[in-house]
Design a protein around this motif. Sequence first.
Motif, PDB file in Angstrom:
ATOM      1  N   ARG A 149       1.055  22.316  12.425  1.00  0.00           N
ATOM      2  CA  ARG A 149       1.832  23.253  11.605  1.00  0.00           C
ATOM      3  C   ARG A 149       1.031  23.748  10.399  1.00  0.00           C
ATOM      4  O   ARG A 149       1.515  24.583   9.635  1.00  0.00           O
ATOM      5  N   GLY A 150      -0.167  23.185  10.230  1.00  0.00           N
ATOM      6  CA  GLY A 150      -1.008  23.606   9.116  1.00  0.00           C
ATOM      7  C   GLY A 150      -0.882  22.755   7.876  1.00  0.00           C
ATOM      8  O   GLY A 150      -1.553  23.034   6.867  1.00  0.00           O
ATOM      9  N   ASP A 151      -0.046  21.717   7.913  1.00  0.00           N
ATOM     10  CA  ASP A 151       0.058  20.811   6.769  1.00  0.00           C
ATOM     11  C   ASP A 151      -1.200  19.945   6.682  1.00  0.00           C
ATOM     12  O   ASP A 151      -1.834  19.633   7.697  1.00  0.00           O
ATOM     13  N   THR A 152      -1.541  19.519   5.479  1.00  0.00           N
ATOM     14  CA  THR A 152      -2.674  18.614   5.305  1.00  0.00           C
ATOM     15  C   THR A 152      -2.232  17.390   4.507  1.00  0.00           C
ATOM     16  O   THR A 152      -1.365  17.471   3.628  1.00  0.00           O
ATOM     17  N   HIS A 153      -2.819  16.254   4.858  1.00  0.00           N
ATOM     18  CA  HIS A 153      -2.559  14.990   4.180  1.00  0.00           C
ATOM     19  C   HIS A 153      -3.898  14.294   4.001  1.00  0.00           C
ATOM     20  O   HIS A 153      -4.847  14.522   4.762  1.00  0.00           O
ATOM     21  N   ARG A 154      -3.973  13.421   2.994  1.00  0.00           N
ATOM     22  CA  ARG A 154      -5.203  12.670   2.773  1.00  0.00           C
ATOM     23  C   ARG A 154      -4.886  11.183   2.704  1.00  0.00           C
ATOM     24  O   ARG A 154      -3.845  10.765   2.183  1.00  0.00           O
ATOM     25  N   ALA A 155      -5.803  10.389   3.269  1.00  0.00           N
ATOM     26  CA  ALA A 155      -5.624   8.936   3.271  1.00  0.00           C
ATOM     27  C   ALA A 155      -6.985   8.263   3.334  1.00  0.00           C
ATOM     28  O   ALA A 155      -7.901   8.753   4.014  1.00  0.00           O
ATOM     29  N   ALA A 156      -7.092   7.127   2.665  1.00  0.00           N
ATOM     30  CA  ALA A 156      -8.350   6.384   2.702  1.00  0.00           C
ATOM     31  C   ALA A 156      -8.611   5.791   4.077  1.00  0.00           C
ATOM     32  O   ALA A 156      -9.756   5.744   4.539  1.00  0.00           O
TER      33      ALA A 156
ATOM     34  N   ALA B 118       6.268   7.233   3.273  1.00  0.00           N
ATOM     35  CA  ALA B 118       6.592   8.639   3.526  1.00  0.00           C
ATOM     36  C   ALA B 118       6.505   8.898   5.021  1.00  0.00           C
ATOM     37  O   ALA B 118       5.491   8.583   5.649  1.00  0.00           O
ATOM     38  N   ILE B 119       7.569   9.430   5.618  1.00  0.00           N
ATOM     39  CA  ILE B 119       7.610   9.673   7.058  1.00  0.00           C
ATOM     40  C   ILE B 119       7.663  11.175   7.294  1.00  0.00           C
ATOM     41  O   ILE B 119       8.549  11.863   6.784  1.00  0.00           O
ATOM     42  N   ALA B 120       6.702  11.665   8.072  1.00  0.00           N
ATOM     43  CA  ALA B 120       6.631  13.093   8.385  1.00  0.00           C
ATOM     44  C   ALA B 120       6.725  13.275   9.892  1.00  0.00           C
ATOM     45  O   ALA B 120       5.860  12.803  10.629  1.00  0.00           O
ATOM     46  N   CYS B 121       7.792  13.940  10.343  1.00  0.00           N
ATOM     47  CA  CYS B 121       7.934  14.266  11.768  1.00  0.00           C
ATOM     48  C   CYS B 121       7.458  15.692  12.016  1.00  0.00           C
ATOM     49  O   CYS B 121       7.161  16.431  11.083  1.00  0.00           O
ATOM     50  N   ARG B 122       7.357  16.063  13.307  1.00  0.00           N
ATOM     51  CA  ARG B 122       6.791  17.352  13.702  1.00  0.00           C
ATOM     52  C   ARG B 122       5.429  17.527  13.038  1.00  0.00           C
ATOM     53  O   ARG B 122       5.105  18.602  12.519  1.00  0.00           O
TER      54      ARG B 122
ATOM     55  N   ALA C 131       0.833  -1.203   0.000  1.00  0.00           N
ATOM     56  CA  ALA C 131       0.000   0.000   0.000  1.00  0.00           C
ATOM     57  C   ALA C 131       0.867   1.251   0.000  1.00  0.00           C
ATOM     58  O   ALA C 131       2.057   1.203   0.337  1.00  0.00           O
ATOM     59  N   ARG C 132       0.239   2.377  -0.369  1.00  0.00           N
ATOM     60  CA  ARG C 132       0.902   3.680  -0.249  1.00  0.00           C
ATOM     61  C   ARG C 132       0.668   4.171   1.175  1.00  0.00           C
ATOM     62  O   ARG C 132      -0.469   4.438   1.576  1.00  0.00           O
ATOM     63  N   VAL C 133       1.749   4.278   1.938  1.00  0.00           N
ATOM     64  CA  VAL C 133       1.650   4.492   3.383  1.00  0.00           C
ATOM     65  C   VAL C 133       2.319   5.803   3.771  1.00  0.00           C
ATOM     66  O   VAL C 133       3.417   6.131   3.300  1.00  0.00           O
ATOM     67  N   LEU C 134       1.654   6.530   4.653  1.00  0.00           N
ATOM     68  CA  LEU C 134       2.191   7.735   5.277  1.00  0.00           C
ATOM     69  C   LEU C 134       2.318   7.465   6.774  1.00  0.00           C
ATOM     70  O   LEU C 134       1.381   6.981   7.401  1.00  0.00           O
ATOM     71  N   LEU C 135       3.487   7.773   7.343  1.00  0.00           N
ATOM     72  CA  LEU C 135       3.732   7.592   8.775  1.00  0.00           C
ATOM     73  C   LEU C 135       3.933   8.965   9.398  1.00  0.00           C
ATOM     74  O   LEU C 135       4.874   9.693   9.057  1.00  0.00           O
ATOM     75  N   LEU C 136       3.037   9.333  10.313  1.00  0.00           N
ATOM     76  CA  LEU C 136       3.044  10.661  10.934  1.00  0.00           C
ATOM     77  C   LEU C 136       3.549  10.574  12.368  1.00  0.00           C
ATOM     78  O   LEU C 136       3.070   9.748  13.153  1.00  0.00           O
ATOM     79  N   GLU C 137       4.480  11.448  12.713  1.00  0.00           N
ATOM     80  CA  GLU C 137       5.052  11.476  14.064  1.00  0.00           C
ATOM     81  C   GLU C 137       4.970  12.899  14.616  1.00  0.00           C
ATOM     82  O   GLU C 137       5.377  13.860  13.944  1.00  0.00           O
TER      83      GLU C 137
END
Length: 369
Positions: free
Chosen positions: A178-185, A155-159, A25-31
Motif C-alpha cells: 500500500r506504500g506505507d513504510t515502517h522502520r525496525a532494528a 502496534a498491529i498493522a493489517c493489510r 521491546a517496542r514491537v510492530l506486528l505486520l499482517e
Amino acid sequence: MIHDIAVIGAGMAGASLAAELAPHARVLLLEAEDAPGYHATGRSAAFWEECYGGPGVVPLTRASGAYLAEHGFLTPRGALYIGREEDRAAMDAFRASYDGTGVALERLTPAALADIVPHIRPAWSEALHQPACADIDVARLHQHYLGLARRGGVAIACRARVAGLVRESGAWTITTERGDTHRAATIVNAAGAWADEIARAAGVHPVGIAPFRRTVAVLRVAPQAPADLPLVIDVGGSFYFKPDAGRLWLSPHDEIPSEPCDAAPEELDVAIAIDRFQNVTDWRIEAVERRWAGLRSFAPDRMPVYGFASGTEGFFWFAGQGGFGIQTAPAAARLAAQLLLGQGADAMTARIDASVYAPTRFAVALQSA
C-alpha cells in the motif's frame, strides 16, 4: 519511529511471539491480510498431540502443554494410532521412536480398539493409545495472544503485505504494497508459507521452507459419532479423523506441494479421504457438510527454524512449524523471545535445546548451493 522488532505475520506464530516480546521491546506486528490468522491458524485441525511432528518436536509440545492447560485452552480427547496386522512392525518402530521422550503410548487389544472406535472394520486390529492428546481452542488461543500483545503496547498493522525490505544505518525499512513504510532494528520472519519469500526480499538466502496443502472435510455420519471418540490416526499416515459437535472431521493426511496462496480444497482430495475412511469403518456417510484446505510449511528436515540468520544483521527466523505450530506456540514463542532478547532459559524452556532449531544447521547446504 524505529521499532525494536517488527514481526512479519500475525498468525499464531507471530501473535504469540509479539505477546512474549511486548514487555521488553517496542514491537510492530505486520499482517498481510485484512485480519490476523486468515491462513494456517484459522484452518487448524485443532489438537495437541505429543507425537505430532515427530520426536524432535516433542520438547516444544510438552513444554507448551502446561501453559495451554492452565489457561483453559485444552479439552481432553486422547488419540489412537491404528494399523492392520501387517503394520505391526511399523507400530513397534513408531512406539520405539518415542522412547525416552516422556510420551506415553499404550498398546491396545483388538477388542479394546473395537470398543473405543465403533464401526471400525476388523482388519484394523492394531492400536496404540496416547492418553494425553487434547483438543485446542485455537481461535481463543490466538485471540489470547493478540490481546496480550495489544495490552503490552504492540502496534498491529493489517493489510500490510511486505513489498520491500532494505537495511541501512542499523535498521530495516519495510515497505508495504500500500506504500506505507515502517522502520525496525530487527525483523522476525513469521510469515509461514511466505517465509522464504520474505527472506529473499531481505537479501537472506532462503532455507527451503516449502508449503504443502492439507485438506479437511466435515462429515455427517450415521449413527452419529460419539462425542468421546479419540483422535484416530493411521500409523502409516494416510488419514485421521476426530469428532466435533456431532460430526466427524476427516483428513486424508495429504501433503500436496503448493505455492504460497489462499489454499482451497480439491474434490479429488476429499474423495480420497472418504475412500480411505470407508476402508477403515462402516459408518454411513450422509453428507459432506464442509471442506477446507490450509498450508503447512516445512523446512527440509521438517524441524522448525528459530534463530538469527547468518551473515545478515537483524534478521530472525521464526518459521517452518508445519502442522505443529499451534500446539507448540507457548514454548516456541518463549524460546524465540529469549533468543531475540539474549535472555537465558526459564522453567518452560529449560529442557529445550534451541540449537537443534537454529537456521545455522543449513549453513553447509547453503554454502554448497
